[in-house]
Write a protein that holds these residues in place. Structure first.
Motif: not given
Length: 361
Positions: A257-265, A315-325
């Motif tokens: 699993c991976g975690i990614a967040c879109v911060e924006g401004e 890298l073969g990461v099956p799932y990524t959690l994507v967060l935003n504001e």
């Protein structure tokens, strides 16, 4: 550049292995992690086996024919360990698992691996009159095991080996399980050999059904860990899809699993980072493997997010959690799949149970 050559370059750039001039592969950090997980998966296969893993010896299998192992000192020592350390399992049929290091790894048409190589060996001691039945069953079980780990199950096949005139088929049998990569060639991922011990050398076990002491026939399975690791990595890369990704089995993927967040401004970037750290802690407690480093990535915009997801796919990461504001306001986030590249919306309260159910099933 051929399709297979592109796969080699992709896996090398992603940090799975390094290729030397003589086409010998050396596992790097991600490849070693994958090999460790494959090794653990092998240990769980056939769980009733007696594990003889007190010491790992270095051997030179090039000096031995695949049928001569019952004459080796290693086999004799393992037989005595079975009787001494696992007396309840010292009946026929029974399984012995052990590991050793090979100073001369086998070279396949596509590649070789750096010495020493780890040999994962299973010895199946069976009743002579049922040996062929067990041998065919073991072939089928082994092939199914490889197919389940593969992104392309059709590439695995059982190939009979030529015995030669000096070996009686009643006492000797041999097959290889090979992974095919089209015109590029095949890779042997497992060797299965049947040897009927004819001479009375003290290798006797009681028959689990009759109690009579018999001299068992031995079916040996040998997997060269590093070779199998590289073959499965190549299998995951050589999937024929337009999208660049490494389709590794979800259970064996080095990072699940991976975690990614879109911060924006937004001024809430600090709060998003804190939420990512919280999710990282929750996922770790659940026993799931996160990407190395901080465990999450920050993106200023969708373009940076896209680059990060592409890197995760390689890298073969099956799932990524994507967060935003918006996640901070309503608790909703996207769970993005490597295989489909589609995302579904889940609530933060569903993590990690939702992920655990995915990997369990």
């Amino acid at each position: 550049m051929s399709r297979i050559q592109r796969c080699f370059k992709s896996l090398e750039s992603a940090g799975f292995f390094r290729s030397h001039d003589d086409n010998i592969l050396e596992l790097l950090c991600h490849g070693k992690e994958y090999a460790k997980l494959l090794q653990q998966h092998w240990l769980r296969l056939r769980p009733l086996a007696a594990h003889l893993d007190d010491s790992i010896q270095t051997i030179s299998p090039s000096n031995l024919h695949r049928f001569s192992f019952p004459e080796s000192q290693q086999f004799g020592n393992n037989f005595q360990k079975l009787i001494k350390d696992h007396p309840r399992k010292a009946k026929c049929p029974t399984l012995i698992k052990h590991q050793s290091l090979s100073s001369s790894p086998k070279v396949n048409p596509l590649f070789g691996v750096k010495s020493p190589a780890t040999l994962l060996t299973t010895d199946f001691l069976v009743e002579p009159h049922r040996a062929l039945e067990h041998f065919y069953n073991m072939q089928r079980e082994s092939k199914i095991w490889w197919m389940r780990l593969s992104s392309n199950p059709s590439r695995y096949r059982i190939v009979p080996c030529d015995l030669g005139e000096e070996y009686n088929p009643k006492n000797y049998q041999a097959i290889d399980i090979k992974s095919s990569y089209g015109e590029a060639g095949d890779v042997t991922v497992e060797e299965l050999s049947l040897v009927r011990i004819v001479e009375d050398n003290g290798y006797r076990l009681s028959d689990a059904r009759t109690g009579e002491f018999i001299q068992p026939t031995v079916i040996r399975s040998v997997i060269e860990l590093e070779t199998a690791t590289c073959a499965l990595l190549l299998d995951g890369c050589d999937h024929g899809r337009d999208a660049q990704s490494l389709l590794l089995h979800r259970v064996l993927a080095p990072y699940q699993c991976g975690i990614a967040c879109v911060e924006g401004e937004s001024e809430l970037s600090g709060d998003l980072a804190d939420l990512c750290l919280h999710l990282k802690h929750v996922i770790h407690l659940a026993g799931l493997r996160l990407r190395e480093g901080t465990g999450f990535a920050s993106a200023k915009n969708t373009s940076q997010l896209k680059d990060h997801l592409l890197e995760s796919d390689m890298l073969g990461v099956p799932y990524t959690l994507v967060l935003n504001e918006q996640t901070l306001k309503n608790g909703l986030m996207q769970l993005r799949s490597r295989d489909t590249r589609l995302a579904e919306t889940i609530h933060i309260s569903d993590v990690p149970d939702y992920l655990l159910n995915i990997f369990k099933n």
